[in-house]
Design an enzyme around this catalytic site. Structure first.
Site, PDB file in Angstrom:
ATOM      1  N   HIS A 152       0.822  -1.224   0.000  1.00 58.60           N
ATOM      2  CA  HIS A 152       0.000   0.000   0.000  1.00 58.60           C
ATOM      3  C   HIS A 152       0.849   1.264   0.000  1.00 58.60           C
ATOM      4  CE1 HIS A 152      -4.050  -1.799   0.735  1.00 58.60           C
ATOM      5  NE2 HIS A 152      -3.268  -2.834   1.003  1.00 58.60           N
ATOM      6  N   ASP A 360       3.677   9.374  -0.766  1.00 56.65           N
ATOM      7  CA  ASP A 360       2.486   8.617  -0.356  1.00 56.65           C
ATOM      8  C   ASP A 360       2.232   7.517  -1.373  1.00 56.65           C
ATOM      9  OD1 ASP A 360       0.230   8.064   1.195  1.00 56.65           O
ATOM     10  OD2 ASP A 360      -0.374  10.162   1.278  1.00 56.65           O
TER      11      ASP A 360
HETATM   12  P1  ADQ Z   1      -2.875   6.055   4.771  1.00 54.25           P
HETATM   13  O1  ADQ Z   1      -1.470   6.494   4.974  1.00 54.25           O
HETATM   14  O2  ADQ Z   1      -3.702   5.876   5.982  1.00 54.25           O
HETATM   15  O3  ADQ Z   1      -2.954   4.691   3.921  1.00 54.25           O
HETATM   16  P2  ADQ Z   1      -4.797   7.506   2.937  1.00 54.25           P
HETATM   17  O4  ADQ Z   1      -4.830   6.712   1.707  1.00 54.25           O
HETATM   18  O5  ADQ Z   1      -4.811   8.963   2.652  1.00 54.25           O
HETATM   19  O6  ADQ Z   1      -3.517   7.209   3.806  1.00 54.25           O
HETATM   20  O7  ADQ Z   1      -6.039   7.318   3.948  1.00 54.25           O
HETATM   21  C1  ADQ Z   1      -6.676   6.169   4.199  1.00 54.25           C
HETATM   22  C2  ADQ Z   1      -8.109   6.397   4.767  1.00 54.25           C
HETATM   23  O8  ADQ Z   1      -8.093   6.930   6.097  1.00 54.25           O
HETATM   24  C3  ADQ Z   1      -8.966   7.344   3.938  1.00 54.25           C
HETATM   25  O9  ADQ Z   1     -10.173   6.669   3.706  1.00 54.25           O
HETATM   26  C4  ADQ Z   1      -9.176   8.563   4.810  1.00 54.25           C
HETATM   27  O10 ADQ Z   1     -10.430   9.175   4.674  1.00 54.25           O
HETATM   28  C5  ADQ Z   1      -9.005   8.021   6.197  1.00 54.25           C
HETATM   29  N1  ADQ Z   1      -8.413   9.078   7.011  1.00 54.25           N
HETATM   30  C6  ADQ Z   1      -7.206   9.637   6.855  1.00 54.25           C
HETATM   31  N2  ADQ Z   1      -7.022  10.606   7.775  1.00 54.25           N
HETATM   32  C7  ADQ Z   1      -8.142  10.656   8.518  1.00 54.25           C
HETATM   33  C8  ADQ Z   1      -8.578  11.458   9.610  1.00 54.25           C
HETATM   34  N3  ADQ Z   1      -7.815  12.424  10.058  1.00 54.25           N
HETATM   35  N4  ADQ Z   1      -9.799  11.225  10.147  1.00 54.25           N
HETATM   36  C9  ADQ Z   1     -10.589  10.276   9.649  1.00 54.25           C
HETATM   37  N5  ADQ Z   1     -10.243   9.494   8.608  1.00 54.25           N
HETATM   38  C10 ADQ Z   1      -9.046   9.668   8.047  1.00 54.25           C
HETATM   39  C11 ADQ Z   1      -2.020   3.796   3.280  1.00 54.25           C
HETATM   40  C12 ADQ Z   1      -0.979   4.475   2.378  1.00 54.25           C
HETATM   41  C13 ADQ Z   1      -1.671   5.304   1.312  1.00 54.25           C
HETATM   42  C14 ADQ Z   1      -2.658   4.445   0.511  1.00 54.25           C
HETATM   43  C15 ADQ Z   1      -3.580   3.681   1.459  1.00 54.25           C
HETATM   44  C16 ADQ Z   1      -4.464   2.689   0.706  1.00 54.25           C
HETATM   45  O11 ADQ Z   1      -0.088   5.266   3.141  1.00 54.25           O
HETATM   46  O12 ADQ Z   1      -0.727   5.879   0.426  1.00 54.25           O
HETATM   47  O13 ADQ Z   1      -3.438   5.265  -0.335  1.00 54.25           O
HETATM   48  O14 ADQ Z   1      -2.837   2.963   2.430  1.00 54.25           O
HETATM   49  O15 ADQ Z   1      -3.708   1.797  -0.051  1.00 54.25           O
END
Ligand code: ADQ
Length: 460
Positions: A152, A360
């Protein structure tokens, strides 16, 4: 079907709550199978009892790890070595032999525990950086099933990877899978160049390498969101969100929004500085715009995470101190998680989505921001060139997250963009988000994983 990930999703969550885990859980419920992972607690016993729960045709199996494993496998190798290394942050990597030993120990234990549940015709899908060596331990136990891996987060270029003392073992571990999936072309190119330079794998087709008798597919499967579900969620604002929207409408105030886990990879200090720069270079923006940043803390036991928290609090305080007035606070910085059903309408009510990670894997928030917009009067996405999402979301305003002045100018451009340009950009972005959604990702990965291995002769 067997899914393995560090944590096991809540299989009882309604599909209304959306998110990636729910998409995977639905796919598992359709096919029947197992979801295996750690129970999230740190006080267990290595090799202790498994917690097994049957939900319809799916078994949810959670394993325990000891406090030592928690420190070496989870906080140590996964989050103080692989996370920073794979996000190109060698300066934050903390290599210690005990961490790698713990990582191997826990992966070996998970493999032993999982193997007793496996059937010959199972297809196993392993997720993310915590579990890279899992397939190699399963193979040692005689498992011949198709096993796929999906990363991921980003995969670093060979030079960076080679800085890790265990790089050869990590890549050998990847080569035990049948399919190694990444988010972007860059990640695929990085592994392919490593394989050409450092490993004995032979490229036999564009996306396939052979190692001895077997071969492995290396390809990109860009992850998506449940776009239709998120759009629906965005249209139903609770009373408190509606009041907030109305208040801003009455005051003629626009909102920039950022939503992230609090992580040094997300570029948060640079983002706050860019907003400060916008206010100092465009004084007409004072009182006309607010920046709402939601960033709940994660992994607080790792030092780098408490450092970033302190840095951000200091920055938000100093920008607010410089610009705030009795009736306007420029930055609203929220440390607590916000539920998805509130996030979605907040995205819809914000004129700019400001998503600027330094690195990311994909960044699903960028896609969620687009899905939440009203197509008649959409907001503008300002997106880092280093988010995996930027590879396809060309109609966002793409910025270099290290270039504060340029980010400030692009914020200004977003806030003053004419309606027809906003609509045109949003239409293209929305097309991408709805066609390359979570279902498309899932189906294309599973199609590749369940395909039979063709016979290949080595190229050249
Ligand atoms: P993350 O680093 O967690 O995931 P991201 O893809 O932006 O990053 O977010 C994942 C989920 O968490 C989203 O559905 C988002 O809405 C939710 N989220 C993030 N911050 C939040 C907050 N402050 N409050 C509530 N909900 C929140 C990892 C990788 C990413 C990749 C994903 C999926 O780091 O690059 O896109 O996995 O593969």
């Amino acid at each position: 079907m067997v899914i393995v990930s560090n944590r096991v999703a809540d299989l009882r969550a309604s599909s209304q709550s959306g998110g990636l885990a729910v998409g995977l859980a639905d796919a598992l419920k359709e096919r029947g199978g197992i979801w295996f992972g750690w129970n999230g607690e740190r006080e267990g016993v290595t090799g202790g009892d498994l917690n097994i729960e049957s939900i319809g045709s799916v078994e949810r199996i959670e394993a325990q790890i000891s406090p030592q494993d928690f420190s070496d496998y989870y906080l140590g190798y996964s989050n103080s070595v692989l996370w920073p290394l794979f996000h190109y942050r060698l300066d934050l990597v903390d290599f210690r032999p005990a961490y790698f030993e713990g990582y191997q120990r826990v992966n070996e234990m998970f493999a032993r525990q999982l193997a007793t549940f496996l059937r010959e015709d199972d297809v196993i899908w392993v997720h993310d950086y915590h579990l890279i060596p899992l397939a190699s331990f399963l193979r040692k136990l005689g498992c011949k099933q198709r096993i796929g891996f999906f990363l991921h987060i980003p995969f670093p270029p060979p030079d960076l990877l080679a800085a890790s003392p265990n790089h050869a073992e990590l890549v050998d571990g990847l080569l035990e899978y049948d399919v190694v999936g990444f988010q972007t072309k860059t990640d695929v190119v990085n592994l392919k160049s490593y394989l050409r330079e450092h490993a004995s794998a032979v490229q036999v087709a564009e996306d396939r390498f052979s190692i001895g008798e077997r071969s492995v597919v290396v390809d990109r499967f860009p992850i998506g969101i449940d776009a239709a579900g998120f759009t629906a969620l965005a249209k139903q604002a609770d009373e408190d969100v509606q009041v907030d929207l109305m208040r801003r409408r009455v005051l003629g105030r626009r909102q920039i929004i950022g939503v992230d886990r609090l992580d040094y990879s997300k570029g948060l200090p640079e983002r706050l500085k860019a907003f400060g720069k916008l206010l100092s270079t465009h004084p007409e923006m004072e009182k006309a715009v607010t920046f709402l940043q939601i960033a709940p803390p994660t992994r607080e036991e790792v030092d780098a995470y408490s450092d970033i928290r302190m840095e951000l609090e200091g920055l938000a305080g100093s920008i607010n101190g410089q610009f705030a007035d009795f009736n306007w606070t420029p930055i609203r910085y929220i440390h607590r998680p916000v539920a998805r059903d509130k996030l979605a309408p907040l995205f819809r009510g914000s004129q700019v989505g400001f998503i600027t990670p330094l690195r990311d894997g994909m960044n699903l928030v960028a896609k969620e921001y687009v899905a939440a917009q009203n197509p008649e009067d959409p907001g503008v996405l300002v997106l880092s060139q280093f988010a995996g999402a930027a590879e396809e979301m060309h109609d966002a305003l793409i910025v270099n997250p290290y270039d504060i002045d340029h980010m400030a100018e692009q914020l200004h451009r977003a806030l003053t963009m004419p309606l027809d340009e906003r609509r045109r950009r949003h239409e293209t972005l929305m097309h991408h988000v709805t066609t390359q959604d979570a279902q498309a990702w899932l189906q294309s990965y599973l199609k590749t994983l369940t395909q039979d291995e063709p016979e290949y002769g080595a190229v050249g």
